[in-house]
Design a protein around this motif. Structure first.
Motif, mmCIF file in Angstrom:
data_model
loop_
_atom_site.group_PDB
_atom_site.id
_atom_site.type_symbol
_atom_site.label_atom_id
_atom_site.label_comp_id
_atom_site.label_asym_id
_atom_site.label_seq_id
_atom_site.Cartn_x
_atom_site.Cartn_y
_atom_site.Cartn_z
ATOM 1 N N MET A 93 0.824 -1.203 -0.002
ATOM 2 C CA MET A 93 0.111 -0.019 -0.047
ATOM 3 C C MET A 93 1.033 1.334 0.013
ATOM 4 O O MET A 93 2.074 1.167 0.359
ATOM 5 N N ASP A 94 0.256 2.300 -0.490
ATOM 6 C CA ASP A 94 0.821 3.682 -0.205
ATOM 7 C C ASP A 94 0.828 3.904 1.361
ATOM 8 O O ASP A 94 0.178 3.337 1.831
ATOM 9 N N SER A 95 2.027 4.664 1.755
ATOM 10 C CA SER A 95 2.186 4.988 2.984
ATOM 11 C C SER A 95 0.806 5.631 3.840
ATOM 12 O O SER A 95 0.541 5.038 4.996
ATOM 13 N N PHE A 96 0.025 6.434 3.060
ATOM 14 C CA PHE A 96 -1.189 6.755 3.713
ATOM 15 C C PHE A 96 -2.124 5.854 4.098
ATOM 16 O O PHE A 96 -2.693 5.680 5.159
ATOM 17 N N ALA A 97 -2.448 5.014 3.098
ATOM 18 C CA ALA A 97 -3.518 4.008 3.259
ATOM 19 C C ALA A 97 -2.781 2.822 4.413
ATOM 20 O O ALA A 97 -3.643 2.394 5.095
ATOM 21 N N ALA A 98 -1.690 2.724 4.366
ATOM 22 C CA ALA A 98 -0.981 1.710 5.295
ATOM 23 C C ALA A 98 -1.171 2.365 6.708
ATOM 24 O O ALA A 98 -1.558 1.665 7.724
ATOM 25 N N GLN A 99 -0.864 3.721 6.901
ATOM 26 C CA GLN A 99 -0.890 4.315 8.186
ATOM 27 C C GLN A 99 -2.353 4.075 8.752
ATOM 28 O O GLN A 99 -2.670 4.429 9.843
ATOM 29 N N ARG A 100 -3.379 4.398 7.769
ATOM 30 C CA ARG A 100 -4.890 4.312 8.052
ATOM 31 C C ARG A 100 -5.143 2.853 8.816
ATOM 32 O O ARG A 100 -5.826 3.140 9.765
ATOM 33 N N VAL A 101 -4.727 1.977 8.320
ATOM 34 C CA VAL A 101 -5.014 0.608 8.621
ATOM 35 C C VAL A 101 -4.509 0.404 10.040
ATOM 36 O O VAL A 101 -5.175 0.221 10.931
ATOM 37 N N ILE A 102 -3.176 0.873 10.398
ATOM 38 C CA ILE A 102 -2.380 0.729 11.587
ATOM 39 C C ILE A 102 -3.264 1.759 12.522
ATOM 40 O O ILE A 102 -3.579 1.533 13.788
ATOM 41 N N ALA A 103 -3.753 2.950 12.349
ATOM 42 C CA ALA A 103 -4.500 3.828 13.057
ATOM 43 C C ALA A 103 -5.770 3.073 13.469
ATOM 44 O O ALA A 103 -5.998 3.132 14.698
ATOM 45 N N THR A 104 -6.419 2.508 12.438
ATOM 46 C CA THR A 104 -7.683 1.843 12.909
ATOM 47 C C THR A 104 -7.403 0.854 14.041
ATOM 48 O O THR A 104 -8.196 0.730 14.932
ATOM 49 N N ILE A 105 -6.295 -0.153 13.574
ATOM 50 C CA ILE A 105 -6.154 -0.811 14.739
ATOM 51 C C ILE A 105 -5.966 -0.405 16.013
ATOM 52 O O ILE A 105 -6.332 -0.750 17.136
ATOM 53 N N ALA A 150 -9.811 -11.403 33.584
ATOM 54 C CA ALA A 150 -10.127 -11.744 32.513
ATOM 55 C C ALA A 150 -9.533 -11.092 31.120
ATOM 56 O O ALA A 150 -9.695 -11.389 30.035
ATOM 57 N N ILE A 151 -8.626 -10.143 31.398
ATOM 58 C CA ILE A 151 -7.736 -9.421 30.402
ATOM 59 C C ILE A 151 -6.409 -9.871 30.288
ATOM 60 O O ILE A 151 -5.452 -9.650 29.739
ATOM 61 N N TYR A 152 -6.167 -11.184 30.731
ATOM 62 C CA TYR A 152 -4.788 -11.865 30.684
ATOM 63 C C TYR A 152 -4.357 -11.946 29.264
ATOM 64 O O TYR A 152 -3.252 -12.008 28.961
ATOM 65 N N ALA A 153 -5.355 -12.064 28.429
ATOM 66 C CA ALA A 153 -5.055 -12.345 27.094
ATOM 67 C C ALA A 153 -4.384 -11.124 26.429
ATOM 68 O O ALA A 153 -3.717 -11.074 25.304
ATOM 69 N N VAL A 154 -4.685 -9.650 26.788
ATOM 70 C CA VAL A 154 -4.283 -8.548 26.470
ATOM 71 C C VAL A 154 -2.608 -8.642 26.288
ATOM 72 O O VAL A 154 -2.211 -8.412 25.261
ATOM 73 N N PRO A 155 -1.806 -8.798 27.435
ATOM 74 C CA PRO A 155 -0.498 -8.764 27.214
ATOM 75 C C PRO A 155 0.048 -9.890 26.358
ATOM 76 O O PRO A 155 1.097 -9.875 25.907
ATOM 77 N N ILE A 156 -0.673 -10.907 26.508
ATOM 78 C CA ILE A 156 -0.290 -12.304 25.714
ATOM 79 C C ILE A 156 -0.322 -12.153 24.280
ATOM 80 O O ILE A 156 0.344 -12.532 23.420
ATOM 81 N N ILE A 157 -1.494 -11.554 23.874
ATOM 82 C CA ILE A 157 -1.766 -11.857 22.157
ATOM 83 C C ILE A 157 -1.867 -10.171 21.794
ATOM 84 O O ILE A 157 -1.505 -9.995 20.607
ATOM 85 N N TYR A 158 -2.583 -9.328 22.241
ATOM 86 C CA TYR A 158 -3.056 -7.962 21.958
ATOM 87 C C TYR A 158 -1.722 -7.189 21.925
ATOM 88 O O TYR A 158 -1.560 -6.330 20.908
ATOM 89 N N VAL A 159 -1.005 -6.953 23.056
ATOM 90 C CA VAL A 159 0.333 -6.260 23.012
ATOM 91 C C VAL A 159 1.395 -6.673 22.208
ATOM 92 O O VAL A 159 1.818 -5.820 21.336
ATOM 93 N N PRO A 160 1.621 -7.859 21.696
ATOM 94 C CA PRO A 160 2.495 -8.346 20.774
ATOM 95 C C PRO A 160 2.272 -7.749 19.437
ATOM 96 O O PRO A 160 2.830 -7.414 18.569
ATOM 97 N N ALA A 161 0.611 -7.941 19.258
ATOM 98 C CA ALA A 161 0.376 -7.503 17.824
ATOM 99 C C ALA A 161 0.569 -5.813 17.770
ATOM 100 O O ALA A 161 0.834 -5.334 16.735
ATOM 101 N N LEU A 162 0.201 -5.057 18.889
ATOM 102 C CA LEU A 162 0.308 -3.594 18.795
ATOM 103 C C LEU A 162 1.498 -3.215 18.421
ATOM 104 O O LEU A 162 2.104 -2.582 17.703
ATOM 105 N N MET A 163 2.701 -3.686 19.342
ATOM 106 C CA MET A 163 4.099 -3.408 19.256
ATOM 107 C C MET A 163 4.489 -4.022 17.666
ATOM 108 O O MET A 163 5.153 -3.097 17.176
#
Length: 172
Positions: A33-45, A133-146
């Motif tokens: 993708m062009d940078s703008f479109a890619a950054q929009r996807v990342i911003a959405t996440i 209940a949020i144990y999965a956040v640092p295990i799954i979501y945080v790696p995806a965010l980083m």
């Protein structure tokens, strides 16, 4: 196994799984993708990071979750999520969008790095059950965010064809 060992294994395997998934399914599309479109996807996440306020929500996390970790994690995520939402709202004003894209990625990366520091300092791996209940956040979501922050910085820094850069400068 100790809670620290289990948490460490989960964290490492979370990064491995996220990296494999990202490399196979997301990176080929983002990098094309062009940078703008890619950054929009990342911003959405990252716009969903307001969810981090759950770290300070009684009843979801244990009462003994260290406040030194939870408070910083909650508000750092909130700040990142708001900046990502603002970036998405500013897509028609490209200079503002780019400023907010850099801001949410810088704040978000710093937030995650500092959260690791606060978690280790507070002994969170030994009491990971307090995440409840949020144990999965640092295990799954945080790696995806980083991983998406690293990808965002790479995409921000890679050279763009002159035509694409000129298009970004005039498109509103």
């Amino acid at each position: 196994m100790t809670p620290e060992t289990i948490f460490g294994i989960h964290l490492v395997l979370g990064y491995v799984a996220c990296l494999l998934c990202f490399r196979v399914y997301f990176w080929p599309r983002l990098s094309s993708m062009d940078s703008f479109a890619a950054q929009r996807v990342i911003a959405t996440i990252h716009s969903f990071r307001f969810f981090g306020l759950v770290f300070i929500l009684p009843g979801v996390v244990g009462p003994d979750l260290p406040a030194s970790f939870a408070t910083f994690a909650a508000y750092g995520d909130l700040a990142t999520g708001v900046l990502a939402l603002l970036a998405l709202l500013a897509t028609r004003v490209r200079p503002l969008f780019w400023t907010l894209a850099v801001a949410f990625n810088a704040v978000g990366t710093a937030d995650l790095v500092l959260n690791y520091y606060h978690a280790v300092r507070a002994g969170l791996p030994a009491m990971a059950g307090q995440l409840g209940a949020i144990y999965a956040v640092p295990i799954i979501y945080v790696p995806a965010l980083m991983i998406t922050h690293i990808a965002a910085f790479y995409l921000l820094l890679r050279s763009q064809p002159k035509a694409a850069m000129a298009g970004d400068a005039v498109a509103f």
